[in-house]
Design an enzyme around this catalytic site. Structure first.
Site, PDB file in Angstrom:
ATOM      1  N   VAL A 189       0.861  -1.194   0.000  1.00 21.87           N
ATOM      2  CA  VAL A 189       0.000   0.000   0.000  1.00 21.87           C
ATOM      3  C   VAL A 189       0.892   1.237   0.000  1.00 21.87           C
ATOM      4  CG1 VAL A 189      -1.668   1.347   1.345  1.00 21.87           C
ATOM      5  CG2 VAL A 189      -1.904  -1.141   1.207  1.00 21.87           C
ATOM      6  N   ALA A 245       4.396   4.175   2.908  1.00 25.44           N
ATOM      7  CA  ALA A 245       3.959   2.907   2.303  1.00 25.44           C
ATOM      8  C   ALA A 245       4.134   1.794   3.325  1.00 25.44           C
ATOM      9  CB  ALA A 245       4.788   2.594   1.066  1.00 25.44           C
ATOM     10  N   LYS A 246       3.607   0.655   3.036  1.00 26.14           N
ATOM     11  CA  LYS A 246       3.879  -0.545   3.836  1.00 26.14           C
ATOM     12  C   LYS A 246       3.546  -1.755   2.989  1.00 26.14           C
ATOM     13  CE  LYS A 246       5.386  -1.224   8.072  1.00 26.14           C
ATOM     14  NZ  LYS A 246       6.234  -0.307   8.856  1.00 26.14           N
ATOM     15  N   GLY A 247       4.170  -2.876   3.320  1.00 25.03           N
ATOM     16  CA  GLY A 247       3.865  -4.121   2.626  1.00 25.03           C
ATOM     17  C   GLY A 247       3.729  -5.234   3.639  1.00 25.03           C
ATOM     18  N   ASP A 268      10.560  -4.994   8.619  1.00 23.33           N
ATOM     19  CA  ASP A 268       9.572  -4.766   9.681  1.00 23.33           C
ATOM     20  C   ASP A 268       9.448  -6.104  10.419  1.00 23.33           C
ATOM     21  OD1 ASP A 268       7.492  -2.627  10.670  1.00 23.33           O
ATOM     22  OD2 ASP A 268       6.343  -4.466  10.545  1.00 23.33           O
TER      23      ASP A 268
END
Ligand code: NAD
Length: 427
Positions: A74, A119-121, A160
């Protein structure tokens, strides 16, 4: 017999922690938007991710079976620069959690003044249940699926929960093989042999230490600390706080919690956890209930595991005078109000754990210039950015009677809103 056609990720409980995290993020945005007087259109834009991608990741297991897991990336906002944010491998990860984490990244980057969006995944998988070869195949296939979104000028992943520098090396390699040449700047948190920055591995924890000491406002000598989560962030945060003179009395991880009122030898505990796979069974401490750690009578509590651990249910029993959020989203908005009313200061995630993205930014700058800085240079820049962001947040909170979280969001959201206003709306 052929097993029923189900995808474990799709059959997950719909009342997920991810939805609660997204609700928290939206409430915090709403509060900041009210304070800033943002109009409805801009609020809606800031509440909505710019791009969201859900992918199916087929994984060949060692026994020949194929599993299919869900992956996400995202990009919440890219008005101030390329999107930036980690990749999480965890069984409970879903699109809502990834969206919340991406939104917090947007405000965090704006707050500390680095030119990135958020963002992040994530992949809904338990990395501990995979062999190293399965993990590598999963990582490479997930990256291949999100490949059109990422790149050093578009979107730059980092580690992360459940991912590390090895994961980043596989991502860098997969991207580079597809491009035809080495692109170190596509990820940060890489091994230093591949262009990783000195100081990145401990950067988030170092930032937690800097934020905690700034918020304490007194000598750290003898200050008692409990740390929830003993992974990449929590273990080194405990170490750096102990190095500064604090007494770390309790830590926990997924295996359990350990408590030594006279203080833990954090270096020995890290060695034990590395060998035993967790803190449980450390011989020089007593075992403690997971939840009891949060309610210990300590000066400083550092949640450094997952979201939604300090809630309306346990907030009245939190006795720490200072909560420094190493994790993203550990405190729900309801708990925030209870803590504030009880006089507990919370240094919010988007400030307290910003050291990681600050040094990620420094790593990316070094990669883009094919240059490297010494560990000392990196540490000075990290400290400057953390201390100046902390100072701004504290001043605004004092001026306007806000909590540190409200002030941090007003600054972060305000800067992103201003970027939108200056750029205007295309077409
Ligand atoms: P990690 O996977 O290295 O460590 C997570 C730790 O939490 C592990 O020790 C795990 O055992 C523990 N844990 C899981 N469930 C637990 C529970 N119920 N009780 C106690 N401990 C539990 O992940 P990390 O990179 O250290 O990330 C931790 C938090 O910090 C996350 O919220 C992440 O988003 C945030 N964060 C990480 C970075 C980074 O650079 N890695 C940067 C900013 C923020």
């Amino acid at each position: 017999m052929t097993p029923a056609l189900t995808n474990p990720a799709l059959s997950a409980d719909l009342t997920t922690p991810g939805r609660q995290a997204l609700d928290s993020a939206l409430q915090q945005l709403h509060q900041a938007a009210e304070h800033l007087g943002l109009d409805h259109g801009l609020r809606t834009m800031l509440a909505t991710p710019r791009r969201s991608l859900t992918v199916s990741v087929p994984l060949r297991r060692e026994d020949g079976r194929m599993d299919v897991v869900q992956g996400f990336r995202v990009q919440h906002n890219i008005s101030r620069g390329p999107a930036k944010g980690g990749i999480r491998f965890h069984p409970a990860t879903d699109i809502h959690e990834v969206t919340a984490l991406a939104m917090w990244m947007t405000w965090k980057c704006a707050l500390v003044g680095i030119p990135y969006g958020g963002a992040k995944g994530g992949v809904s998988v338990d990395p501990k249940a995979l062999t190293p070869r399965e993990l590598e195949r999963l990582t490479r296939r997930y990256v291949n699926e999100i490949l059109p979104m990422i790149g050093p000028e578009k979107d730059i992943p980092a580690p992360d929960v459940g991912t590390d520098e090895q994961t980043m090396a596989w991502i860098m390699d997969t991207y580079s093989v597809n491009t035809g040449y080495s692109v170190p700047g596509v990820v940060t948190g890489k091994p230093t042999t591949l262009g990783g920055s000195l100081g990145r591995a401990g950067a988030t924890s170092r930032g937690v230490q800097i934020a905690a000491l700034a918020a304490l406002g007194r000598s750290p000598e003898g200050v008692t600390v409990a740390v929830q989560g003993f992974g990449k962030v929590g273990a080194l945060a405990a170490q750096y706080l102990a190095d500064a003179g604090c007494v770390v009395v309790a830590v926990s991880d997924a295996s359990g919690a350990v408590h030594a009122p006279g203080g833990l030898d954090v270096a020995a505990l890290r060695a034990h956890a590395a060998e035993a796979g967790g803190v449980l069974g450390y011989p020089h401490a007593d075992a403690l209930g997971h939840d009891d750690l949060l309610e210990l009578d300590v000066d400083v509590l550092v949640p450094a595991a997952l979201e939604n651990v300090i809630t309306a249910a346990n907030a009245p029993r939190i006795r720490a005078r200072l909560v420094v959020e190493g994790a993203n989203g550990p405190t729900t908005p309801e708990a925030d109000e209870i803590l504030a009313a009880g006089g507990t200061t919370v240094v919010p995630d988007i400030l307290a754990n910003a050291g990681g993205v600050i040094v990620s930014y420094l790593e990316w700058v070094q990669n883009m210039q094919a240059y490297s800085w010494s560990a000392g240079e990196v540490d000075v820049k990290l400290r400057d950015l953390m201390e100046s962001a902390f100072g701004e947040v504290r001043s605004l909170a004092g001026e306007r009677g806000l909590t540190l979280r409200q002030a941090a969001h007003v600054i972060g959201v305000g800067r992103v809103a201003e970027a939108h206003r200056m750029r205007g709306l295309y077409p």
